[in-house]
Design an enzyme around this catalytic site. Structure first.
Site, short mmCIF file in Angstrom:
data_model
loop_
_atom_site.label_atom_id
_atom_site.label_comp_id
_atom_site.label_asym_id
_atom_site.label_seq_id
_atom_site.Cartn_x
_atom_site.Cartn_y
_atom_site.Cartn_z
N SER A 119 10.58 3.92 3.86
CA SER A 119 10.37 3.85 2.42
C SER A 119 11.68 3.98 1.66
CB SER A 119 9.50 5.02 1.96
OG SER A 119 8.24 4.95 2.52
N HIS A 140 9.19 -3.46 4.70
CA HIS A 140 8.50 -2.37 3.99
C HIS A 140 7.15 -2.80 3.44
CE1 HIS A 140 8.58 0.74 0.49
NE2 HIS A 140 7.90 1.19 1.52
N GLU A 152 8.33 -5.64 1.01
CA GLU A 152 9.75 -5.69 0.66
C GLU A 152 10.57 -6.02 1.90
OE1 GLU A 152 10.43 -1.72 -1.14
OE2 GLU A 152 11.44 -2.74 -2.78
N ASN A 190 10.07 2.05 -4.46
CA ASN A 190 10.15 3.51 -4.51
C ASN A 190 11.25 4.04 -5.41
OD1 ASN A 190 7.92 4.20 -2.95
ND2 ASN A 190 9.02 3.67 -1.07
C1 LIG Z 1 5.43 5.03 -0.49
C2 LIG Z 1 5.89 3.67 -0.19
O1 LIG Z 1 6.85 3.52 0.57
C3 LIG Z 1 5.37 2.42 -0.83
C4 LIG Z 1 3.93 2.45 -1.22
O2 LIG Z 1 3.08 2.06 -0.49
S1 LIG Z 1 3.62 3.09 -2.73
C5 LIG Z 1 1.86 3.02 -2.86
C6 LIG Z 1 1.42 1.66 -3.29
N1 LIG Z 1 0.00 1.68 -3.44
C7 LIG Z 1 -0.61 1.92 -4.59
O3 LIG Z 1 0.03 2.10 -5.61
C8 LIG Z 1 -2.10 1.95 -4.54
C9 LIG Z 1 -2.73 2.29 -5.86
N2 LIG Z 1 -4.16 2.28 -5.75
C10 LIG Z 1 -4.89 1.12 -5.75
O4 LIG Z 1 -4.35 0.04 -5.89
C11 LIG Z 1 -6.39 1.25 -5.61
O5 LIG Z 1 -6.76 2.56 -5.96
C12 LIG Z 1 -6.91 0.92 -4.15
C13 LIG Z 1 -6.63 -0.54 -3.85
C14 LIG Z 1 -6.26 1.80 -3.10
C15 LIG Z 1 -8.40 1.20 -4.10
O6 LIG Z 1 -9.00 0.44 -5.08
P1 LIG Z 1 -10.41 0.84 -5.73
O7 LIG Z 1 -10.79 -0.28 -6.61
O8 LIG Z 1 -10.32 2.20 -6.28
O9 LIG Z 1 -11.34 1.03 -4.51
P2 LIG Z 1 -12.29 0.06 -3.77
O10 LIG Z 1 -13.06 -0.84 -4.68
O11 LIG Z 1 -13.06 0.97 -2.88
O12 LIG Z 1 -11.27 -0.79 -2.91
C16 LIG Z 1 -10.75 -2.06 -3.28
C17 LIG Z 1 -10.54 -2.83 -2.01
O13 LIG Z 1 -9.58 -2.16 -1.17
C18 LIG Z 1 -10.15 -1.87 0.11
N3 LIG Z 1 -9.57 -0.58 0.53
C19 LIG Z 1 -9.50 0.55 -0.21
N4 LIG Z 1 -8.84 1.51 0.45
C20 LIG Z 1 -8.49 0.96 1.65
C21 LIG Z 1 -7.79 1.46 2.77
N5 LIG Z 1 -7.28 2.70 2.81
N6 LIG Z 1 -7.61 0.64 3.82
C22 LIG Z 1 -8.10 -0.61 3.80
N7 LIG Z 1 -8.76 -1.14 2.76
C23 LIG Z 1 -8.96 -0.36 1.69
C24 LIG Z 1 -11.62 -1.84 -0.12
O14 LIG Z 1 -12.33 -2.15 1.05
C25 LIG Z 1 -11.82 -2.92 -1.16
O15 LIG Z 1 -11.78 -4.19 -0.52
P3 LIG Z 1 -12.56 -5.47 -1.09
O16 LIG Z 1 -11.97 -5.75 -2.43
O17 LIG Z 1 -12.25 -6.51 -0.08
O18 LIG Z 1 -13.99 -5.12 -1.14
N1 LIG Z 2 2.59 6.63 3.21
C1 LIG Z 2 2.94 5.56 2.51
O1 LIG Z 2 2.35 5.29 1.46
C2 LIG Z 2 4.03 4.68 2.99
C3 LIG Z 2 4.86 5.07 4.02
N2 LIG Z 2 5.86 4.24 4.45
C4 LIG Z 2 6.74 4.65 5.55
O2 LIG Z 2 6.05 4.39 6.77
C5 LIG Z 2 6.44 5.36 7.75
C6 LIG Z 2 5.20 6.07 8.25
O3 LIG Z 2 4.55 6.69 7.17
P1 LIG Z 2 3.02 7.13 7.27
O4 LIG Z 2 2.28 6.18 8.12
O5 LIG Z 2 2.57 7.40 5.89
O6 LIG Z 2 3.17 8.52 8.03
P2 LIG Z 2 2.10 9.33 8.89
O7 LIG Z 2 2.52 10.75 8.83
O8 LIG Z 2 0.72 8.94 8.49
O9 LIG Z 2 2.31 8.72 10.36
C7 LIG Z 2 3.49 8.85 11.08
C8 LIG Z 2 3.10 8.73 12.55
O10 LIG Z 2 4.31 8.65 13.33
C9 LIG Z 2 4.12 9.48 14.45
N3 LIG Z 2 5.41 9.83 15.06
C10 LIG Z 2 6.25 10.83 14.75
N4 LIG Z 2 7.31 10.80 15.58
C11 LIG Z 2 7.11 9.76 16.43
C12 LIG Z 2 7.84 9.25 17.52
N5 LIG Z 2 8.97 9.80 17.92
N6 LIG Z 2 7.34 8.18 18.19
C13 LIG Z 2 6.17 7.61 17.82
N7 LIG Z 2 5.43 8.07 16.78
C14 LIG Z 2 5.89 9.13 16.10
C15 LIG Z 2 3.39 10.68 13.88
O11 LIG Z 2 2.84 11.47 14.91
P3 LIG Z 2 2.55 13.05 14.62
O12 LIG Z 2 1.53 13.07 13.52
O13 LIG Z 2 2.05 13.53 15.93
O14 LIG Z 2 3.87 13.63 14.19
C16 LIG Z 2 2.33 9.97 13.05
O15 LIG Z 2 1.23 9.57 13.83
C17 LIG Z 2 7.46 6.27 7.05
O16 LIG Z 2 8.76 5.80 7.31
C18 LIG Z 2 7.10 6.12 5.59
O17 LIG Z 2 8.16 6.38 4.72
C19 LIG Z 2 6.05 2.99 3.91
C20 LIG Z 2 5.22 2.54 2.93
C21 LIG Z 2 4.17 3.37 2.35
#
Ligand SMILES: CC(=O)CC(=O)SCCNC(=O)CCNC(=O)[C@H](O)C(C)(C)COP(=O)(O)OP(=O)(O)OC[C@H]1O[C@@H](n2cnc3c(N)ncnc32)[C@H](O)[C@@H]1OP(=O)(O)O
Ligand SMILES: NC(=O)C1=CN([C@@H]2O[C@H](COP(=O)(O)OP(=O)(O)OC[C@H]3O[C@@H](n4cnc5c(N)ncnc54)[C@H](OP(=O)(O)O)[C@@H]3O)[C@@H](O)[C@H]2O)C=CC1
Length: 291
Positions: A119, A140, A152, A190
């Site tokens: 991320s 990403h 990304e 992010n």
């Molecule tokens: C941290 C990083 O590195 C980068 C990131 O990822 S940052 C995070 C980016 N993500 C966001 O910002 C998500 C924000 N949230 C949302 O967009 C919405 O709340 C959401 C799409 C998650 C759920 O939407 P919602 O309208 O509240 O729920 P819901 O109607 O149940 O779901 C919409 C669709 O998503 C699907 N869905 C929801 N959660 C899901 C999940 N965890 N896995 C798979 N599918 C999922 C549902 O099945 C539904 O599919 P259909 O349209 O095909 O029926």
């Molecule tokens: N969460 C998010 O919304 C997003 C996350 N990311 C990125 O994706 C990556 C994973 O995040 P996320 O899936 O949320 O994290 P989780 O904590 O859900 O999953 C990470 C997984 O990696 C496993 N793990 C740790 N060390 C090792 C290793 N040495 N070999 C193999 N597996 C290992 C962990 O096991 P254990 O639990 O046993 O430690 C766990 O099952 C991160 O780099 C995160 O920044 C990118 C986009 C969105």
């Protein structure tokens, strides 16, 4: 280069979502994790999400079965040796990612493309520790992977054009949209999203609003699908804190200082949905704010 077989390291929420979309798009997928429990949970989650897609008539039952049959799991990193593309999606810690690459590299084919779903961490720095910086990229995905349209693509300083174009084609095959970002801390999504989430935690910390009022304000007042604290719980508070630390260290600006309350939640092990407790408590039927 044609990609047919894909290896995924880390079977957490991102690893299982990435496996789901690759298998549905026709790629063979091998998923690795250090814990059998994480692998079993990932397969159960993928099955549940595919079932939901079948029941909503997005895919056929046959497509679900074929996708599931394409996914295998393993505790042995060397089983990823014959893959054409590896996506590392383990915990957001640079030492963990470096250790994975170090153990994986001796088993990989020379032409295999190596990527990280990080991320925030520098792609150039991760790549420099491998034997193939020109075939290394940031790949990403957004959470939840089966739903979010964006991927990304981040080139490190040494990434070659062939690698970039191969991944661009893969994104197209997945039916998703690629955005290119330069390799600076936390890239685009992010860099913008995480300071907003961190500011929401400061807003809570300073008593400006409660968990409920902050989330409701951003949902109803800014039309965000989730409130920032609900989203932080969804992403994982450990991941949010790790990203803020990369921004703070990498850009050396106090505006990226992680909120002490975010640190406190992570130190408590209240990491959000994945541990059943974060800004909300998920152990009951409906989430209850913890502040
Ligand atoms: C941290 C990083 O590195 C980068 C990131 O990822 S940052 C995070 C980016 N993500 C966001 O910002 C998500 C924000 N949230 C949302 O967009 C919405 O709340 C959401 C799409 C998650 C759920 O939407 P919602 O309208 O509240 O729920 P819901 O109607 O149940 O779901 C919409 C669709 O998503 C699907 N869905 C929801 N959660 C899901 C999940 N965890 N896995 C798979 N599918 C999922 C549902 O099945 C539904 O599919 P259909 O349209 O095909 O029926
Ligand atoms: N969460 C998010 O919304 C997003 C996350 N990311 C990125 O994706 C990556 C994973 O995040 P996320 O899936 O949320 O994290 P989780 O904590 O859900 O999953 C990470 C997984 O990696 C496993 N793990 C740790 N060390 C090792 C290793 N040495 N070999 C193999 N597996 C290992 C962990 O096991 P254990 O639990 O046993 O430690 C766990 O099952 C991160 O780099 C995160 O920044 C990118 C986009 C969105």
């Amino acid at each position: 280069m044609e990609i047919k077989k894909v290896g995924i390291v880390g079977a957490g929420q991102m690893g299982n979502g990435i496996a789901h979309v690759f298998a549905l798009a026709g790629y063979d997928v091998v998923v690795n994790d250090i814990s059998q429990e994480a692998l079993d949970k990932a397969v159960a989650t993928i099955t549940r999400n595919l079932d939901r897609q079948v029941s909503r008539e997005k895919i056929t039952a046959e497509k679900r079965d074929t996708a599931l049959a394409r996914i295998t799991t393993t505790l042995q990193l060397e089983d990823l040796g014959q893959t054409d593309l590896v996506i590392e999606a383990a915990t957001e810690r640079e030492d963990v990612k470096n250790a994975i690459f170090e153990r994986l590299l001796p088993h990989l084919k020379p032409e295999t493309i190596l990527t990280s779903n990080t991320s925030s961490i520098s792609i150039t720095r991760l790549a420099s520790r491998t034997d193939r910086p020109e075939k290394f990229m940031g790949f990403h995905f957004m959470n939840p992977v089966p739903v979010m349209q964006l991927v990304e693509l981040i080139r490190g300083i040494a990434t070659d054009e062939a690698t970039y174009h191969t991944l661009l084609k893969v994104v197209e095959n997945l039916g998703k949209t690629a955005a290119s970002a330069e390799d600076f801390p936390a890239f685009i999504v992010n860099r913008i999203l995480m300071p907003m989430i961190n500011e929401a935690v400061y807003t809570l910390y300073e008593g400006v609003g409660s968990v409920k009022s902050i989330d409701e304000s951003m949902k109803l007042g800014a039309n965000h699908p989730m409130g920032p604290l609900e989203l932080a719980d969804f992403i994982g508070l450990d991941t949010c804190l790790a990203i803020m630390n990369v921004l703070h260290d990498g850009l050396a600006d106090t505006k990226y200082r992680p909120c002490p309350l975010l640190t406190k939640y992570v130190e408590a092990g209240w990491l959000g949905r994945k541990t059943q407790r974060g800004f909300y408590d998920y152990r009951g039927e409906t989430p209850v704010p913890t502040r």
